[in-house]
Design an enzyme around this catalytic site. Structure first.
Site, short mmCIF file in Angstrom:
data_model
loop_
_atom_site.label_atom_id
_atom_site.label_comp_id
_atom_site.label_asym_id
_atom_site.label_seq_id
_atom_site.Cartn_x
_atom_site.Cartn_y
_atom_site.Cartn_z
N CYS A 161 0.83 -1.23 0.00
CA CYS A 161 0.00 0.00 0.00
C CYS A 161 0.85 1.26 0.00
O CYS A 161 0.42 2.32 -0.45
CB CYS A 161 -0.91 0.02 1.22
SG CYS A 161 -1.85 -1.49 1.38
N HIS A 218 -4.06 6.95 1.05
CA HIS A 218 -4.21 5.64 0.41
C HIS A 218 -5.63 5.17 0.64
O HIS A 218 -6.16 5.24 1.76
CB HIS A 218 -3.20 4.67 1.04
CG HIS A 218 -3.53 3.23 0.80
ND1 HIS A 218 -3.79 2.74 -0.46
CD2 HIS A 218 -3.67 2.18 1.66
CE1 HIS A 218 -4.08 1.45 -0.36
NE2 HIS A 218 -4.01 1.08 0.90
N ASN A 259 -9.93 -0.85 -2.93
CA ASN A 259 -8.54 -0.60 -2.54
C ASN A 259 -7.63 -1.17 -3.65
O ASN A 259 -7.57 -2.38 -3.84
CB ASN A 259 -8.30 -1.30 -1.20
CG ASN A 259 -6.88 -1.18 -0.68
OD1 ASN A 259 -5.97 -0.86 -1.42
ND2 ASN A 259 -6.70 -1.46 0.60
O1 UT7 Z 1 -4.67 -1.42 2.26
C1 UT7 Z 1 -4.14 -2.40 3.06
C2 UT7 Z 1 -4.32 -2.11 4.48
N1 UT7 Z 1 -5.56 -2.71 4.90
C3 UT7 Z 1 -6.40 -2.03 5.64
O2 UT7 Z 1 -6.17 -0.88 5.94
C4 UT7 Z 1 -7.61 -2.76 6.14
C5 UT7 Z 1 -7.93 -2.33 7.55
N2 UT7 Z 1 -9.07 -3.08 8.07
C6 UT7 Z 1 -10.32 -2.90 7.62
O3 UT7 Z 1 -10.55 -2.13 6.72
C7 UT7 Z 1 -11.44 -3.66 8.30
O4 UT7 Z 1 -10.90 -4.36 9.40
C8 UT7 Z 1 -12.17 -4.66 7.37
C9 UT7 Z 1 -13.02 -3.90 6.37
C10 UT7 Z 1 -11.20 -5.54 6.62
C11 UT7 Z 1 -13.08 -5.57 8.17
O5 UT7 Z 1 -14.00 -4.77 8.90
P1 UT7 Z 1 -14.21 -4.97 10.47
O6 UT7 Z 1 -15.26 -4.04 10.86
O7 UT7 Z 1 -12.87 -4.83 11.12
O8 UT7 Z 1 -14.75 -6.44 10.56
P2 UT7 Z 1 -14.14 -7.70 11.33
O9 UT7 Z 1 -12.99 -8.27 10.58
O10 UT7 Z 1 -13.96 -7.35 12.78
O11 UT7 Z 1 -15.35 -8.72 11.25
C12 UT7 Z 1 -16.61 -8.45 11.87
C13 UT7 Z 1 -17.59 -9.50 11.42
C14 UT7 Z 1 -17.07 -10.92 11.59
O12 UT7 Z 1 -18.17 -11.75 11.91
P3 UT7 Z 1 -18.43 -12.19 13.44
O13 UT7 Z 1 -17.21 -12.92 13.87
O14 UT7 Z 1 -18.65 -10.92 14.18
O15 UT7 Z 1 -19.65 -13.03 13.32
C15 UT7 Z 1 -16.61 -11.27 10.19
O16 UT7 Z 1 -16.62 -12.66 9.95
O17 UT7 Z 1 -17.88 -9.33 10.02
C16 UT7 Z 1 -17.64 -10.57 9.36
N3 UT7 Z 1 -17.18 -10.26 8.02
C17 UT7 Z 1 -18.01 -10.08 6.97
N4 UT7 Z 1 -19.35 -10.16 6.89
C18 UT7 Z 1 -19.90 -9.92 5.69
C19 UT7 Z 1 -15.90 -10.07 7.59
N5 UT7 Z 1 -15.91 -9.78 6.27
C20 UT7 Z 1 -17.20 -9.79 5.87
C21 UT7 Z 1 -17.84 -9.55 4.65
N6 UT7 Z 1 -19.19 -9.63 4.60
N7 UT7 Z 1 -17.17 -9.25 3.53
#
Ligand code: UT7
Length: 349
Positions: free
Chosen positions: A114, A276, A306
């Site tokens: 990134c 970014h 992204n």
């Molecule tokens: O450019 C590279 C650098 N990367 C970044 O900057 C990414 C930084 N992180 C993020 O942007 C966020 O952490 C994400 C968008 C990747 C994920 O969002 P989050 O709010 O942190 O979600 P999470 O990973 O804590 O997951 C919450 C819930 C989980 O379910 P449970 O365990 O609460 O039942 C996940 O399994 O959301 C679920 N989940 C999804 N549900 C529907 C994870 N991905 C998805 C999805 N659709 N695509």
């Protein structure tokens, strides 16, 4: 000493638009979840067999050269940043050199994910300042759609990434108070595994608390990439999203402030911040933290997702096309991602 200006810019995104609802066909996700957590509405995917990371780079480079008013024969150095190269090696720089029938000039590949554009810009800036090169073609491109886990297992990552490319032509200027004012690069490898793709690779579990594959028993010739690794999805990126998010919202404001302070400037002097495009929620947090107005921040993640190394230059190119950047404007570009690596570049357009 000359300063480095962006003399030409261009971007290319594939025609194929993939909406959040399109992804529901492959995995358990929803438009609502993706928009709420990331701000992304759609992204572009490259033609499966018709486009590669390098060919998209060529498209963007061609526009940037035209915009700079130079030809491919005027270019004296190529820098190519990507994490999704056509080949494991050689890098995309030489493939671009070949495809564009360029002179036998140097071609450097940057793999800082990134932060690729900011790192590459900093490298180019040093070459220009020392007088080594006069026309550097810096290309960033990603074809993520080829390397994502489209099952529910990979949904936290696959929904955020998109394909696209952008390029800039960098030249020296002696005009006062123009060009790159400073660049600031950082890394902290203590969390390298929080956002990583482990295989193909030579790690043999060395850095990992939990073994990924059985390297002791694996036959020679099957350690770099094996069926077992594929079965365990280790050929896909792996990310602890919340941990990356938490670190990003600290490091983004920090490195932007660092650039401003270095030049005795403040956020009030800033015409445009181009962060970014990792996640709209990160960009919004940074905007709030730095108390920036809406017109001081440019985001386009909702349309492209992204695009890693390409995200800042695509946004810069689009902002420029939309007339949001004029000569003399103070622009800050900042990135954070896998490594972790992060950085910023402050420039007077
Ligand atoms: O450019 C590279 C650098 N990367 C970044 O900057 C990414 C930084 N992180 C993020 O942007 C966020 O952490 C994400 C968008 C990747 C994920 O969002 P989050 O709010 O942190 O979600 P999470 O990973 O804590 O997951 C919450 C819930 C989980 O379910 P449970 O365990 O609460 O039942 C996940 O399994 O959301 C679920 N989940 C999804 N549900 C529907 C994870 N991905 C998805 C999805 N659709 N695509």
């Amino acid at each position: 000493m000359p300063q480095t200006i962006i003399a030409g810019i261009g971007h290319y995104v594939p025609d194929h638009v993939v909406t959040n609802n399109d992804l529901v066909k492959y995995m358990d996700t929803s438009d609502e979840w993706i928009q709420e957590r990331t701000g992304i509405k759609e992204r572009r995917y490259a033609g499966r067999t018709t486009e590669t990371t390098s060919t998209m780079g060529v498209q963007a480079a061609t526009i940037a050269l035209e915009n700079a008013g130079i030809t491919k024969d005027d270019v004296d150095f190529i820098i190519f940043a990507t994490l999704s190269p056509d080949y494991y090696f050689p890098g995309c720089g030489v493939l671009l050199q070949r495809a564009m029938k360029m002179n036998e000039i140097g071609a450097l590949d940057i793999r800082n994910q990134c932060s690729g554009f900011v790192y590459a810009l900093s490298v180019a800036d040093q070459f220009i300042k020392t007088g080594m090169y006069k026309n550097i073609l810096l290309v960033c491109s990603e074809k993520h759609s080829f390397g994502l886990d489209f099952s529910t297992r990979g949904r936290n990552i696959s929904v955020i990434f998109g394909d696209g490319a952008a390029a800039v032509v960098l030249q020296p200027t002696t005009e006062n108070n123009r060009g790159i004012l400073s660049t600031h690069l950082h890394s902290d490898g203590s969390s390298a595994e929080l956002l990583a793709m482990f295989n193909p690779g030579t790690h043999a579990n060395h850095w990992l608390n939990e073994p990924l594959a059985d390297f002791d028993e694996a036959p020679m010739g099957q350690m770099f990439m094996s069926h077992q690794m594929i079965d365990k999805a280790q050929n896909f990126p792996n990310m602890d999203g919340p941990a990356v998010f938490k670190k990003a919202i600290v490091k983004f404001p920090e490195v932007i402030e660092e650039a401003l302070q270095k030049n005795n400037l403040t956020t009030a002097d800033l015409q445009l911040l181009i962060p970014h495009q990792a996640n709209l929620r990160i960009a919004q947090y940074v905007q709030q933290k730095l108390k920036l107005r809406d017109d001081q921040v440019f985001n386009n993640i909702e349309k492209y997702g992204n695009t890693t190394a390409a995200s800042i230059p695509i946004a810069l190119s689009e902002a420029w096309q939309l007339g949001k950047i004029k000569k003399g404007d103070l622009i800050c570009m900042a990135a954070f991602g896998s490594g972790f690596t992060w950085g910023s570049a402050l420039m007077r357009w």
